[in-house]
Scaffold this motif. Structure first.
Motif, PDB file in Angstrom:
ATOM      1  N   GLY A  90     -27.543   0.124  -7.653  1.00  0.00           N
ATOM      2  CA  GLY A  90     -28.807   0.710  -8.085  1.00  0.00           C
ATOM      3  C   GLY A  90     -29.957  -0.258  -7.896  1.00  0.00           C
ATOM      4  N   THR A  91     -31.139   0.281  -7.603  1.00  0.00           N
ATOM      5  CA  THR A  91     -32.341  -0.534  -7.438  1.00  0.00           C
ATOM      6  C   THR A  91     -33.527   0.189  -8.062  1.00  0.00           C
ATOM      7  N   ILE A  92     -34.331  -0.556  -8.808  1.00  0.00           N
ATOM      8  CA  ILE A  92     -35.572  -0.033  -9.372  1.00  0.00           C
ATOM      9  C   ILE A  92     -36.699  -0.918  -8.871  1.00  0.00           C
ATOM     10  N   LEU A  93     -37.647  -0.323  -8.152  1.00  0.00           N
ATOM     11  CA  LEU A  93     -38.772  -1.073  -7.581  1.00  0.00           C
ATOM     12  C   LEU A  93     -40.060  -0.647  -8.255  1.00  0.00           C
ATOM     13  N   ALA A  94     -40.913  -1.621  -8.542  1.00  0.00           N
ATOM     14  CA  ALA A  94     -42.265  -1.339  -9.030  1.00  0.00           C
ATOM     15  C   ALA A  94     -43.236  -1.624  -7.896  1.00  0.00           C
ATOM     16  N   TYR A  95     -44.035  -0.614  -7.543  1.00  0.00           N
ATOM     17  CA  TYR A  95     -44.931  -0.711  -6.387  1.00  0.00           C
ATOM     18  C   TYR A  95     -46.346  -0.334  -6.811  1.00  0.00           C
ATOM     19  N   GLY A  96     -47.330  -1.062  -6.288  1.00  0.00           N
ATOM     20  CA  GLY A  96     -48.730  -0.755  -6.579  1.00  0.00           C
ATOM     21  C   GLY A  96     -49.611  -1.948  -6.296  1.00  0.00           C
ATOM     22  N   GLN A  97     -50.921  -1.735  -6.375  1.00  0.00           N
ATOM     23  CA  GLN A  97     -51.849  -2.822  -6.094  1.00  0.00           C
ATOM     24  C   GLN A  97     -51.815  -3.873  -7.195  1.00  0.00           C
ATOM     25  N   THR A  98     -52.327  -5.045  -6.903  1.00  0.00           N
ATOM     26  CA  THR A  98     -52.341  -6.125  -7.886  1.00  0.00           C
ATOM     27  C   THR A  98     -53.138  -5.703  -9.119  1.00  0.00           C
ATOM     28  N   GLY A  99     -52.636  -6.075 -10.288  1.00  0.00           N
ATOM     29  CA  GLY A  99     -53.312  -5.767 -11.540  1.00  0.00           C
ATOM     30  C   GLY A  99     -53.049  -4.376 -12.084  1.00  0.00           C
ATOM     31  N   SER A 126     -40.640  -8.179 -25.916  1.00  0.00           N
ATOM     32  CA  SER A 126     -41.355  -8.013 -27.174  1.00  0.00           C
ATOM     33  C   SER A 126     -40.355  -7.843 -28.295  1.00  0.00           C
ATOM     34  N   ALA A 127     -40.732  -8.367 -29.482  1.00  0.00           N
ATOM     35  CA  ALA A 127     -39.882  -8.180 -30.654  1.00  0.00           C
ATOM     36  C   ALA A 127     -39.847  -6.709 -31.057  1.00  0.00           C
ATOM     37  N   LYS A 128     -40.918  -5.979 -30.721  1.00  0.00           N
ATOM     38  CA  LYS A 128     -40.963  -4.537 -30.982  1.00  0.00           C
ATOM     39  C   LYS A 128     -40.353  -3.817 -29.782  1.00  0.00           C
ATOM     40  N   GLY A 129     -39.273  -3.105 -30.027  1.00  0.00           N
ATOM     41  CA  GLY A 129     -38.540  -2.479 -28.940  1.00  0.00           C
ATOM     42  C   GLY A 129     -39.358  -1.527 -28.103  1.00  0.00           C
ATOM     43  N   GLU A 130     -40.294  -0.796 -28.749  1.00  0.00           N
ATOM     44  CA  GLU A 130     -41.050   0.200 -27.991  1.00  0.00           C
ATOM     45  C   GLU A 130     -42.035  -0.424 -27.015  1.00  0.00           C
ATOM     46  N   GLU A 131     -42.298  -1.734 -27.148  1.00  0.00           N
ATOM     47  CA  GLU A 131     -43.236  -2.403 -26.243  1.00  0.00           C
ATOM     48  C   GLU A 131     -42.522  -3.207 -25.159  1.00  0.00           C
ATOM     49  N   ALA A 132     -41.205  -3.258 -25.196  1.00  0.00           N
ATOM     50  CA  ALA A 132     -40.449  -4.042 -24.218  1.00  0.00           C
ATOM     51  C   ALA A 132     -40.493  -3.377 -22.848  1.00  0.00           C
ATOM     52  N   GLY A 133     -40.401  -4.223 -21.805  1.00  0.00           N
ATOM     53  CA  GLY A 133     -40.380  -3.717 -20.447  1.00  0.00           C
ATOM     54  C   GLY A 133     -39.023  -3.135 -20.080  1.00  0.00           C
ATOM     55  N   LEU A 134     -38.927  -2.648 -18.858  1.00  0.00           N
ATOM     56  CA  LEU A 134     -37.720  -1.940 -18.437  1.00  0.00           C
ATOM     57  C   LEU A 134     -36.504  -2.860 -18.355  1.00  0.00           C
ATOM     58  N   LEU A 144     -27.096  -4.169  -9.516  1.00  0.00           N
ATOM     59  CA  LEU A 144     -28.305  -3.490  -9.956  1.00  0.00           C
ATOM     60  C   LEU A 144     -29.485  -4.441  -9.786  1.00  0.00           C
ATOM     61  N   ASN A 145     -30.468  -4.022  -8.989  1.00  0.00           N
ATOM     62  CA  ASN A 145     -31.647  -4.848  -8.712  1.00  0.00           C
ATOM     63  C   ASN A 145     -32.873  -4.283  -9.418  1.00  0.00           C
ATOM     64  N   VAL A 146     -33.618  -5.149 -10.043  1.00  0.00           N
ATOM     65  CA  VAL A 146     -34.932  -4.790 -10.595  1.00  0.00           C
ATOM     66  C   VAL A 146     -35.952  -5.617  -9.829  1.00  0.00           C
ATOM     67  N   VAL A 147     -36.795  -4.933  -9.046  1.00  0.00           N
ATOM     68  CA  VAL A 147     -37.675  -5.603  -8.081  1.00  0.00           C
ATOM     69  C   VAL A 147     -39.127  -5.476  -8.520  1.00  0.00           C
ATOM     70  N   ASP A 148     -39.732  -6.618  -8.810  1.00  0.00           N
ATOM     71  CA  ASP A 148     -41.155  -6.679  -9.151  1.00  0.00           C
ATOM     72  C   ASP A 148     -41.917  -7.100  -7.892  1.00  0.00           C
ATOM     73  N   LEU A 149     -42.366  -6.101  -7.122  1.00  0.00           N
ATOM     74  CA  LEU A 149     -43.084  -6.405  -5.888  1.00  0.00           C
ATOM     75  C   LEU A 149     -44.471  -6.955  -6.198  1.00  0.00           C
ATOM     76  N   CYS A 171     -34.824   3.965  -7.400  1.00  0.00           N
ATOM     77  CA  CYS A 171     -35.959   4.574  -8.090  1.00  0.00           C
ATOM     78  C   CYS A 171     -37.208   3.754  -7.818  1.00  0.00           C
ATOM     79  N   LEU A 172     -38.331   4.433  -7.664  1.00  0.00           N
ATOM     80  CA  LEU A 172     -39.604   3.781  -7.396  1.00  0.00           C
ATOM     81  C   LEU A 172     -40.545   4.035  -8.563  1.00  0.00           C
ATOM     82  N   LEU A 173     -40.947   2.953  -9.231  1.00  0.00           N
ATOM     83  CA  LEU A 173     -41.918   3.040 -10.314  1.00  0.00           C
ATOM     84  C   LEU A 173     -43.297   2.752  -9.723  1.00  0.00           C
ATOM     85  N   VAL A 174     -44.133   3.770  -9.630  1.00  0.00           N
ATOM     86  CA  VAL A 174     -45.439   3.642  -8.985  1.00  0.00           C
ATOM     87  C   VAL A 174     -46.496   3.339 -10.043  1.00  0.00           C
TER      88      VAL A 174
END
Length: 368
Positions: free
Chosen positions: A17-26, A37-45, A173-178, A243-246
């Motif tokens: 499995g691979t999840i990629l995040a794609y988009g412009q800088t910022g 984050s200590a708060k679960g709802e604010e944690a990243g993927l 399983l790859n998590v890719v922060d492009l 999966c592509l996270l845009v």
């Protein structure tokens, strides 16, 4: 987590499995993927994936898992090991990439608990190259790939004196922060930052060309045009759930980049994958087989075997009952209905008991 959970479940079955995040800088890619984050709802993927992975493993006593973590970055067309103990001194840099996206000489860290894996990824992230630009205070200057390798085999419930080969599933399983695409005029990149931006845009262009070729089902896919696409070989358009996270910027001044991002996502949706379960035979030592027989697992194993026997017995009883019911139904079809109509029967007995007795005897003979 709606994006990551289906991919994680497939990885536990042995499918890459691979999840990629794609988009412009910022646009929020790094925050969406990696924020802790200590708060679960604010944690990243990624932290959520790690927590869910070990939770699922703890609930599956019937299988034995081996989980490892690794991390690399592609910086200025050079592949670096982010978990090399001597990374700061230049060790583990400029690694080779084989077909299938396999990085030679990469450090894999075995993790028994979620905290161990999160700590490893935190160290890896600290080695990723970030820099401030006019568009982002902490802009990624490299593509970061965080990898999990999950092996699973059935637990052995009987003691073994010697090692043996068992079949297991192995998934990556790859998590890719492009790194984000950027226009130099907007970001104000100069000198080293300008060189980084040039290499980032060049590798993203190569990535886009690969996606376009896959979407058009071309015979030649230019995977060798960039180190990024070499690493992603097998993760896009191959034996992998991808999966592509845009991520887009809502500001009007970035509408051009937003449209380009959405057009890329539209092309990526046309890419077809052929994901399969990856299996292999592995040698398991007698010591490891003995470790399978911990009290909790042993009790679970006995319960599983008892449940199997009980289920088999119930199936047998059900089949016998169904067969008996079928025979009874066939017998009832042969019996004259008039013999069981009680009002008519009583009336007939009052007027002609001899004829009623004869009918009852005939019905009884049909039941035999």
């Amino acid at each position: 987590m709606q994006i990551g959970l289906p991919v994680l479940r497939e990885a536990l079955r042995g499918i890459n499995g691979t999840i990629l995040a794609y988009g412009q800088t910022g646009s929020g890619k790094t925050h969406s993927l990696l924020h802790q984050s200590a708060k679960g709802e604010e944690a990243g993927l990624l932290p959520r994936l790690v927590a869910s992975l070990f939770l699922m493993i703890s609930q599956d006593v019937a299988n034995v898992y081996d989980v490892e973590a690794a991390a690399v970055q592609v910086y200025n067309e050079q592949v670096d090991d982010l978990l090399n103990p001597d990374h700061q001194n230049g060790q583990g840099n400029n690694l080779n990439v084989r077909d299938g996206g396999i990085v030679t000489g990469l450090n894999w860290i075995r993790c028994m608990k979620p905290d161990e894996m999160l700590e490893a990824f935190t160290r890896a992230r600290a080695n990723v190259v970030y820099a401030e630009t006019k568009m982002n205070k902490a802009s990624s200057r490299s593509h970061a790939i965080f990898q999990l390798r999950i092996s699973k085999r059935e637990r052995v419930f009987e003691a073994a004196k010697t090692g043996q080969k068992v079949e297991c599933t192995i998934a990556r399983l790859n998590v890719v922060d492009l790194a984000g695409s950027e226009r130099v005029k907007k970001s104000g990149s100069e000198g080293m930052r300008f060189q980084e931006a040039t290499n980032i845009n060049r590798s993203l262009l190569a990535f886009g060309n690969v996606v376009s070729a896959l979407a058009a089902r071309k015979s030649h896919v230019p995977l060798r045009d960039s180190k990024l696409t070499r690493i992603l070989d097998g993760s896009i358009g191959g034996n992998c759930r991808t999966c592509l996270l845009v991520c887009v910027n809502s500001a009007f001044e970035h509408v051009g980049e937003t449209l380009n991002t959405l057009e890329f996502a539209s092309r990526a949706m046309r890419v077809e994958v052929d994901a399969k379960v990856n299996t292999a035979l592995v040698e398991v030592s007698a010591k490891n087989l003995l470790a399978d027989l911990n009290p909790e697992a042993h009790e679970f194993g006995k319960k599983v075997m008892a449940d199997k026997k009980e289920i088999e017995a119930l199936r047998k009883q059900s089949a016998e009952a169904a067969e008996q019911a079928k025979k009874e139904a066939e017998k009832r079809e042969k019996v004259p209905l008039r013999a069981f109509r009680m009002p008519s029967l009583l009336k007939a007995m009052a007027s002609n008991p001899t004829a009623v007795a004869s009918n009852l005897m005939a019905a009884a003979s049909n039941l035999e």
